[in-house]
Motif scaffolding. Sequence first.
Motif, PDB file in Angstrom:
ATOM      1  N   ILE A 284       0.651  -1.265  -0.050  1.00 16.42           N
ATOM      2  CA  ILE A 284      -0.118  -0.012   0.125  1.00 16.42           C
ATOM      3  C   ILE A 284       0.918   1.108  -0.116  1.00 16.42           C
ATOM      4  CG2 ILE A 284      -1.752   1.312   1.218  1.00 16.42           C
ATOM      5  CD1 ILE A 284      -2.533  -1.487   2.566  1.00 16.42           C
ATOM      6  N   ALA A 285       0.453   2.203  -0.951  1.00 19.93           N
ATOM      7  CA  ALA A 285       1.325   3.441  -0.847  1.00 19.93           C
ATOM      8  C   ALA A 285       2.986   3.226  -1.044  1.00 19.93           C
ATOM      9  CB  ALA A 285       0.980   4.319   0.250  1.00 19.93           C
ATOM     10  N   GLY A 286       3.325   1.985  -1.688  1.00 23.49           N
ATOM     11  CA  GLY A 286       4.669   2.003  -2.076  1.00 23.49           C
ATOM     12  C   GLY A 286       5.454   1.263  -0.610  1.00 23.49           C
ATOM     13  N   ARG A 287       4.487   0.833   0.234  1.00 24.30           N
ATOM     14  CA  ARG A 287       5.327   0.059   1.323  1.00 24.30           C
ATOM     15  C   ARG A 287       4.673  -0.998   1.710  1.00 24.30           C
ATOM     16  NH1 ARG A 287       4.241   5.240   4.753  1.00 24.30           N
ATOM     17  NH2 ARG A 287       4.408   6.210   2.997  1.00 24.30           N
ATOM     18  N   GLN A 288       5.052  -2.092   2.505  1.00 18.19           N
ATOM     19  CA  GLN A 288       4.399  -3.303   3.057  1.00 18.19           C
ATOM     20  C   GLN A 288       3.932  -2.946   4.195  1.00 18.19           C
ATOM     21  OE1 GLN A 288       3.591  -6.383   1.946  1.00 18.19           O
ATOM     22  NE2 GLN A 288       4.711  -6.119  -0.045  1.00 18.19           N
ATOM     23  N   VAL A 289       2.378  -2.810   4.555  1.00 13.50           N
ATOM     24  CA  VAL A 289       1.681  -2.559   5.703  1.00 13.50           C
ATOM     25  C   VAL A 289       1.088  -3.568   6.332  1.00 13.50           C
ATOM     26  CG1 VAL A 289       0.032  -1.114   6.598  1.00 13.50           C
ATOM     27  CG2 VAL A 289       1.499  -0.303   4.636  1.00 13.50           C
ATOM     28  N   PRO A 290       1.414  -3.969   7.588  1.00 12.90           N
ATOM     29  CA  PRO A 290       0.749  -5.095   8.459  1.00 12.90           C
ATOM     30  C   PRO A 290      -0.594  -4.840   8.487  1.00 12.90           C
ATOM     31  CG  PRO A 290       2.869  -4.754   9.230  1.00 12.90           C
ATOM     32  CD  PRO A 290       2.740  -3.521   8.408  1.00 12.90           C
ATOM     33  N   LEU A 291      -1.762  -5.758   8.086  1.00 16.18           N
ATOM     34  CA  LEU A 291      -3.100  -5.207   8.113  1.00 16.18           C
ATOM     35  C   LEU A 291      -3.698  -6.159   9.378  1.00 16.18           C
ATOM     36  CD1 LEU A 291      -4.420  -4.390   4.720  1.00 16.18           C
ATOM     37  CD2 LEU A 291      -3.555  -3.155   6.395  1.00 16.18           C
ATOM     38  N   TRP A 292      -3.536  -7.736   9.257  1.00 12.41           N
ATOM     39  CA  TRP A 292      -4.270  -8.413  10.056  1.00 12.41           C
ATOM     40  C   TRP A 292      -3.628  -9.608  10.507  1.00 12.41           C
ATOM     41  CZ3 TRP A 292      -4.941 -13.108   7.910  1.00 12.41           C
ATOM     42  CH2 TRP A 292      -5.214 -13.376   6.442  1.00 12.41           C
ATOM     43  N   THR A 293      -3.900 -10.091  11.550  1.00  9.49           N
ATOM     44  CA  THR A 293      -3.586 -11.558  11.971  1.00  9.49           C
ATOM     45  C   THR A 293      -4.714 -12.356  12.499  1.00  9.49           C
ATOM     46  OG1 THR A 293      -1.563 -10.654  12.964  1.00  9.49           O
ATOM     47  CG2 THR A 293      -2.162 -12.656  13.961  1.00  9.49           C
ATOM     48  N   LEU A 294      -4.449 -13.705  11.670  1.00  8.97           N
ATOM     49  CA  LEU A 294      -5.422 -14.901  12.229  1.00  8.97           C
ATOM     50  C   LEU A 294      -4.677 -15.731  13.135  1.00  8.97           C
ATOM     51  CD1 LEU A 294      -7.991 -16.072  11.671  1.00  8.97           C
ATOM     52  CD2 LEU A 294      -7.146 -17.410   9.632  1.00  8.97           C
ATOM     53  N   SER A 295      -5.599 -15.912  14.187  1.00 11.39           N
ATOM     54  CA  SER A 295      -4.784 -16.592  15.357  1.00 11.39           C
ATOM     55  C   SER A 295      -5.585 -17.794  15.671  1.00 11.39           C
ATOM     56  CB  SER A 295      -4.575 -15.784  16.579  1.00 11.39           C
ATOM     57  OG  SER A 295      -3.789 -14.922  16.397  1.00 11.39           O
TER      58      SER A 295
END
Length: 385
Positions: A284-295
């Motif tokens: 996103i917007a030229g970078r890797q953005v952490p969005l979610w975690t599935l646990s």
Amino acid sequence: MTDQSVFVLGSDLQALEPAAFETEAEFQELLARHPRVLDFGSLADGQPLRLVLVAREMGVSTSAESSPAYWLDHLFVDADGVPTLVEVKRASDTRIRREVVGQMLDYAANGARYWPGVLLQRSFEETCLADGRSLEEAYGELLGDRSPDEFWSIVEERLAAGQMRLLFVADRIPLELRAIVEFLNRQMRQTDVYAVELTQYRGDGDLRVLVPRIHGEVATAAKSPSGRRTTQRTTRDDMDAVIRARLAPEPRRIATALLDHAAARGRLEGGTATYPSMSVSYPIAGRQVPLWTLSLYDSPAKEELAFSFGSITHHLGFDVTAAFAESLPAVPELHKKLEVQREKGYKGWPSVLLTALAAEPSALEGILAAIQQLMDGRGSSDSVG
């Protein structure tokens, strides 16, 4: 411990006498500036342990919405991403016998729940700035071939799994504290507990000698291999096996579709906790953005999707995160948490059970559409830098 002098042999023999630390603040400042005195043991690859300061007086909250209720003396981290929590007391402080143990367990339990990786990263970088240390130099000791986001994600996972060190540091360790430390170390499978007795000797002028003695190593060595922390990461096959075995049809469909979407559009990274988990970053917007975690938690068994709002806000700004929150489906369980997040500046980890998503028609499709909208830059982008 005796009060025997130590000797320095140069052109003459100089005796150094035991000397107490004048104040606890002096003691704390010494550890912050010279963490090498606490470097004992080794990393997973056999390299020597090197602790790096994350923060002094690290705030510890007792809920996702509250301000810090406690303050940990020091938080360090090593290149394996293992956090080290340090409490400092002088021997003259009667709390060194029992009360400090309850304090430390409070800090560890709440830090594990309410220290997201984004908060730790910000604290570390602010500490470096305050100390006049360049981030390039500081990160050079920690990252290897990882990005800062990946490193702090590992630290967060370590905390969640209880993989940490607890260090009680004093100029004299009473027998009562030694006994408690050894007992805790035998009983706690993922957490290592030590008492560090740091004796100071003073000679002529500014000459000082610091002698650390470690208590608790024998109990650590006696832990079974299964109780030691591991760097093994959850794989997609691990996730799929639990999803097939445990989930009802609709939660299974949602979990599988989320992971498939992440594999096709983003980047999956397996967790290192004792339960299976995977985190996802999207470009996103030229970078890797952490969005979610599935646990996929074990005890008790529950399956939870958590959104990394702190990370999204850190990378993309408040306005973009707010637009993303507004675009998520109106699942009641999630909606309540989003309202709290709005008030708190979108810095937490609002989560929702897969069973709650399964009860709402089109919830999965709504989440995937919100992610796509974020990737396409169709939210507010005024604060994206």
